[in-house]
Design a protein around this motif. Structure first.
Motif, PDB file in Angstrom:
ATOM      1  N   THR A 147      79.209  46.036  26.938  1.00 37.91           N
ATOM      2  CA  THR A 147      79.520  46.129  25.509  1.00 37.91           C
ATOM      3  C   THR A 147      79.064  44.905  24.740  1.00 37.91           C
ATOM      4  OG1 THR A 147      81.710  45.199  25.955  1.00 37.91           O
ATOM      5  CG2 THR A 147      81.517  47.621  25.926  1.00 37.91           C
ATOM      6  N   SER A 148      78.538  43.903  25.447  1.00 39.33           N
ATOM      7  CA  SER A 148      78.042  42.678  24.821  1.00 39.33           C
ATOM      8  C   SER A 148      76.607  42.438  25.267  1.00 39.33           C
ATOM      9  CB  SER A 148      78.883  41.470  25.245  1.00 39.33           C
ATOM     10  OG  SER A 148      80.223  41.646  24.880  1.00 39.33           O
ATOM     11  N   ALA A 149      75.915  41.621  24.503  1.00 36.05           N
ATOM     12  CA  ALA A 149      74.545  41.260  24.868  1.00 36.05           C
ATOM     13  C   ALA A 149      74.548  40.448  26.157  1.00 36.05           C
ATOM     14  CB  ALA A 149      73.900  40.451  23.751  1.00 36.05           C
ATOM     15  N   ILE A 150      73.471  40.575  26.920  1.00 32.67           N
ATOM     16  CA  ILE A 150      73.269  39.732  28.091  1.00 32.67           C
ATOM     17  C   ILE A 150      72.069  38.836  27.816  1.00 32.67           C
ATOM     18  CG2 ILE A 150      74.324  41.350  29.687  1.00 32.67           C
ATOM     19  CD1 ILE A 150      71.528  42.177  30.628  1.00 32.67           C
ATOM     20  N   THR A 151      72.043  37.680  28.474  1.00 32.59           N
ATOM     21  CA  THR A 151      70.955  36.727  28.251  1.00 32.59           C
ATOM     22  C   THR A 151      70.023  36.630  29.448  1.00 32.59           C
ATOM     23  OG1 THR A 151      72.335  34.912  29.036  1.00 32.59           O
ATOM     24  CG2 THR A 151      72.320  35.350  26.644  1.00 32.59           C
ATOM     25  N   GLY A 152      70.309  37.403  30.479  1.00 34.32           N
ATOM     26  CA  GLY A 152      69.446  37.408  31.647  1.00 34.32           C
ATOM     27  C   GLY A 152      69.906  38.441  32.651  1.00 34.32           C
ATOM     28  N   TRP A 153      69.035  38.742  33.620  1.00 40.20           N
ATOM     29  CA  TRP A 153      69.350  39.720  34.656  1.00 40.20           C
ATOM     30  C   TRP A 153      68.600  39.378  35.940  1.00 40.20           C
ATOM     31  CZ3 TRP A 153      64.720  41.721  36.017  1.00 40.20           C
ATOM     32  CH2 TRP A 153      63.723  41.806  35.040  1.00 40.20           C
ATOM     33  N   ARG A 154      69.152  39.853  37.050  1.00 37.17           N
ATOM     34  CA  ARG A 154      68.532  39.747  38.369  1.00 37.17           C
ATOM     35  C   ARG A 154      68.668  41.095  39.045  1.00 37.17           C
ATOM     36  NH1 ARG A 154      72.167  35.943  38.404  1.00 37.17           N
ATOM     37  NH2 ARG A 154      73.334  36.833  40.125  1.00 37.17           N
ATOM     38  N   VAL A 155      67.570  41.602  39.580  1.00 40.86           N
ATOM     39  CA  VAL A 155      67.585  42.857  40.325  1.00 40.86           C
ATOM     40  C   VAL A 155      67.261  42.527  41.778  1.00 40.86           C
ATOM     41  CG1 VAL A 155      66.486  45.106  40.651  1.00 40.86           C
ATOM     42  CG2 VAL A 155      66.941  44.248  38.329  1.00 40.86           C
ATOM     43  N   THR A 156      68.131  42.972  42.677  1.00 35.06           N
ATOM     44  CA  THR A 156      67.938  42.759  44.105  1.00 35.06           C
ATOM     45  C   THR A 156      67.685  44.095  44.776  1.00 35.06           C
ATOM     46  OG1 THR A 156      69.418  40.860  44.011  1.00 35.06           O
ATOM     47  CG2 THR A 156      68.995  41.780  46.186  1.00 35.06           C
TER      48      THR A 156
END
Length: 151
Positions: free
Chosen positions: A78-87
């Motif tokens: 429900t909030s913005a994210i500033t980064g992500w990691r996909v494993t």
């Protein structure tokens, strides 16, 4: 009803971060059904209401390789994210030979991390990346276990 289980455990996935959920259990067997249990509250933690999923599509395959594109990363919070990691996990003998729109680390278990221009995602926002893999000729296995972690 959020789900069922034939064991003594239940895993509820896709929940929003920093949110409380209430559960009651009803058990049944050949002798009948129990009444609902007392309420149990579980509270999730994590990235300020941000969560993400990763969905991969195999674009093409040939004898000793394949391309997975797009791997779509979607902010499910429900909030913005500033980064992500996909494993994800490569089958034995498979090697990443190229990745675009993400930085890979590891071998066997690969972690793809956003670049500076595609890490910020608003709620329901998405981006994508792709990669090419070399594999032993005739081995048709594909990567598995895609998980996404938001920051």
């Amino acid at each position: 009803q959020v789900g069922t289980s034939t064991t003594t455990t239940f895993t509820n996935t896709g929940l929003s971060a920093n949110t409380s959920y209430c559960y009651r259990v009803t058990a049944s067997n050949t002798n009948g059904t129990s009444g609902p249990s007392n309420t149990v509250t579980a509270t999730t933690t994590g990235g300020g209401g941000g969560g993400c999923t990763a969905t991969a599509t195999v674009q093409s395959q040939w004898g000793n390789g394949y391309v997975v594109q797009p791997v779509t990363v979607t902010n499910t919070g429900t909030s913005a994210i500033t980064g992500w990691r996909v494993t994800f996990t490569l089958p034995a003998g498979h090697t990443i030979v190229g990745m675009w729109n993400a930085t890979p680390t590891g071998s066997g278990t690969i972690t793809a991390t956003n670049l500076s221009y595609n890490g910020n995602l608003g709620p329901s926002g998405s981006t994508s990346f792709g990669f090419q893999v070399s594999r032993p000729n005739g081995n048709t296995q594909l990567p598995s276990g895609y998980t996404c972690t938001a920051s």
